[in-house]
Design an enzyme around this catalytic site. Sequence first.
Site, PDB file in Angstrom:
ATOM      1  N   ASP A 516       0.645  -1.255  -0.137  1.00 33.23           N
ATOM      2  CA  ASP A 516      -0.072  -0.043   0.019  1.00 33.23           C
ATOM      3  C   ASP A 516       1.036   1.213   0.056  1.00 33.23           C
ATOM      4  OD1 ASP A 516      -1.654  -2.051   0.546  1.00 33.23           O
ATOM      5  OD2 ASP A 516      -2.926  -1.038   1.712  1.00 33.23           O
ATOM      6  N   GLU A 749      -3.574  -7.796  12.924  1.00 32.59           N
ATOM      7  CA  GLU A 749      -2.885  -7.513  11.696  1.00 32.59           C
ATOM      8  C   GLU A 749      -1.471  -7.013  11.617  1.00 32.59           C
ATOM      9  OE1 GLU A 749      -4.975  -4.188   9.981  1.00 32.59           O
ATOM     10  OE2 GLU A 749      -4.649  -4.813   7.870  1.00 32.59           O
TER      11      GLU A 749
HETATM   12  C1  6A9 Z   1     -10.727  -1.435   2.419  1.00 30.25           C
HETATM   13  C2  6A9 Z   1     -12.509  -0.847   4.015  1.00 30.25           C
HETATM   14  C3  6A9 Z   1     -13.962  -2.051   7.134  1.00 30.25           C
HETATM   15  C4  6A9 Z   1      -4.456  -4.346   3.310  1.00 30.25           C
HETATM   16  O1  6A9 Z   1      -5.218  -8.346   4.135  1.00 30.25           O
HETATM   17  C5  6A9 Z   1      -6.123  -7.662   3.114  1.00 30.25           C
HETATM   18  C6  6A9 Z   1      -5.105  -6.742   2.555  1.00 30.25           C
HETATM   19  C7  6A9 Z   1      -3.709  -6.952   2.152  1.00 30.25           C
HETATM   20  O2  6A9 Z   1      -3.749  -7.631   0.786  1.00 30.25           O
HETATM   21  C8  6A9 Z   1      -3.013  -5.836   1.842  1.00 30.25           C
HETATM   22  O3  6A9 Z   1      -1.613  -6.003   1.448  1.00 30.25           O
HETATM   23  N1  6A9 Z   1      -5.047  -5.558   3.856  1.00 30.25           N
HETATM   24  C9  6A9 Z   1      -3.115  -4.937   3.087  1.00 30.25           C
HETATM   25  O4  6A9 Z   1      -2.084  -3.678   2.887  1.00 30.25           O
HETATM   26  C10 6A9 Z   1      -6.535  -5.090   3.936  1.00 30.25           C
HETATM   27  C11 6A9 Z   1      -7.006  -4.345   2.927  1.00 30.25           C
HETATM   28  C12 6A9 Z   1      -8.559  -3.822   3.195  1.00 30.25           C
HETATM   29  C13 6A9 Z   1      -9.026  -3.144   1.965  1.00 30.25           C
HETATM   30  C14 6A9 Z   1     -10.388  -3.038   1.938  1.00 30.25           C
HETATM   31  C15 6A9 Z   1     -12.267  -1.350   2.755  1.00 30.25           C
HETATM   32  C16 6A9 Z   1     -13.274  -1.764   4.651  1.00 30.25           C
HETATM   33  O5  6A9 Z   1     -13.234  -2.149   5.906  1.00 30.25           O
END
Ligand code: 6A9
Length: 783
Positions: A516, A749
């Site tokens: 990100d 996380e």
């Molecule tokens: C946004 C918001 C209530 C971010 O683990 C999943 C991903 C990874 O693949 C990524 O590398 N996470 C990491 O930087 C979480 C991503 C969530 C995006 C959705 C919407 C709603 O939340």
Amino acid sequence: QPNEGEKQVEKLRVITPFPAPKLMDLEQFQGDHKENLYWGTYRPHVYLGIRSRTPRSLIAGLMWIGVKDGRYVMRHICEDSDELSRYGWTHHNGRDFGRQVIVDHGMTLTTDFLKVKGEGSGYGGDWAVRIDAQHDKSKLDEELWGTGHFFFYVADEEGNSLRLGRDKLDTHDSSLLVYGSRKDIGDWELHTDSKDNMEIHYSGFRTPHFHNLTELVLGTLGAHARRVGLLQLPDSSDNLPNILVFQMSAKFPFRTDVAFISGTGLKRSRSEQRLNSITGDLLSNKLIEKQRDFEDKYKALFNLTDKVESESATVGRAAIGNLLGGIGYFYGQSKIALTQDLRRKYGEDFVSYWPAELYTAVPSRSFFPRGFLWDEGFHQLLICRWDIQICLDIIGHWLDLMNVDGWIPREQILGAEARSKVPEEFIPQHPTNGNPPTLFLALHDLVRGTSRNIFTTTEINEVSSFLDRAFVRLEAWFHWFNSTQSGKNVGSYYWHGRDQATIRELNPKTLSSGLDDYPRASHPDGEERHLDLRCWMLRAADCMSSITVLLGKQNDLGKEYQSTASLLSNFELLNQLHFDDVAGAYFDFGNHSEKVRLAWRQIETLSSNHASRELIREVTERPQLRLVPHIGYVSLFPFMMGLIPSSSPILEKQLNHISNRSTLWTDYGLLSLAKSSTLYMKRNTEHDPPYWRGPIWMNMNYMILSALHHYSIEDGPYKERAKTIYGELRQNLIRNVVDNYFKTGYLWEQYDQKKKGKGKGARPFTGWTSLVLLIMAEAYPEI
Ligand code: 6A9
């Protein structure tokens, strides 16, 4: 001007499935395999939810009444705001058994799941849920909590109507709650069995919508309560309901079994015996047996006894249990954003992907209960050790999501329930954007296990036939990256899709990389070279090459992967493109300036007369083509991939960075971005706090640890040093995750280096944080 027909064809290309036989149509995924995995706890976004792996399933689930600020609230969907002290599977084998413990303030709820294929049962077998509620008197307000209220529901997504048990004339006994009939499983019945004194009320609904069940039940309950002054469902129903909710109310402590049996319409269905065998004492015995089997398998696979303390082993058990228990089945259509060209041409912004099924693990049941492409590769490192068939099934579903261009959407938001969790602007997927091809990490393990005869003969056969069919898709996937994400120089790549026009981000994000807001070139353009992507491509090429060997396809094609792999592992070329001599570190390359900051500006808006203040990026120096001087996870990629010769002084420099407290080292794991970076812990916009700009993440720590392990075995002058660092980093990671688990009840996380390693972000995050178990077991992919 294209005519109508051509327009259609062009627009639809992005939503055209890859033209090859589907993996999920393979023989090995039919028959027993399919039936054995039919029912499961495949609704990870609710505290307890059961469905079958079919688009329109019969679904079941549990709600209960909790208390917040002295008011009744309904617990159903995993919501962080419920503030449960903990919840999660302490055991789950991914197939027919799981035990979950939920601590809701003063109440401890245990939900067991068991599935059996009984003699006479319908397709997919029978299953049972045991609900056991204990309360802690000292913590509960008797008035509010003297009685517990549990709501067990069944809903038919296909719309078949459900019948109330008491309507049935020839019922075996009074335990029948509801029955119905479906094409897939035939006639079915749901019973309840409890020794405790419970009161049962019900409500029936007819609706095609399932994502707002909580409101439906809560609304009905509230309306009735206002009328009669009692907290109970009204014992009434819409005509021909396809949803029936049963409220079971009883004094604490309380236990009830809910049993589902199918095939009941058949002769000799032996319904009564089957029902008996999955309720009461017989259920208790079965649960004990299953838990023992789970323990045995856990011990045999991860062999932790001499490696970690028993406390840590408990966390490891929760890690694998929750990863498996979190596996979900989703069905629906992704929303795809059209590229600018097509948008202009057709005046439409979005199209729908084809309706698709996805069986996948999820990163977080509360925050992100859906599939993410690069998360999944990490999940499979664990799952393939636990159950190769489940692993292949999951990878197969993902590869079947590939379109004709070899693209797979990164985030899978399938179906109304999944969509209801995501803000509108985050839903569309962009066909120009990738996500690290981490499935190759797991495939690498599978290839190795097969070629070295580590697996059983059946497993070897299944992996081979899988790879044989997967091959064209993997090729297309590889080719998609190799062509659409390539850079200007030979052997260079960059993540396409960064915003070149933004003036509000300190550093334009690179969501496609998975990292990100990790800092990249300040001014994105076609000159960029991203080190991490280059290294992922090496992993992919290398894996493709070993698959060609395994499949005996060593023709020109196989050689091409091999030569790509050797190009990408060429140490001199790597150094030319990415190494900074002075810093002794590997970097991205691009049009970059370090002199950027966010500053408040008055913005005149056209729509209103008053000016508003906004954070706008200021750049006080002309950006230049140069290496992007930020030390962090990206700079360690060549190290992670074992690309650095073990005799090279450059290896020593990486070890220096890793072990240096003023850059990456902390007592809780390695930082995502070095303290010395100009963007360390900097916000990206007013609303984006630092994410991959400091905090500790488990997936990258696992990769780095694997490399340390590798270099602590390889002969060379830095072997001992690598070994020492390896041991300390491993201890730190385990200790911190375990401490946090016992303090907070969750895996997290990320971990906060500024707050003594405290968990932060999403919880429970039992996706790649569960790699801590492989760290405990010292199980690493061979580099
Ligand atoms: C946004 C918001 C209530 C971010 O683990 C999943 C991903 C990874 O693949 C990524 O590398 N996470 C990491 O930087 C979480 C991503 C969530 C995006 C959705 C919407 C709603 O939340």
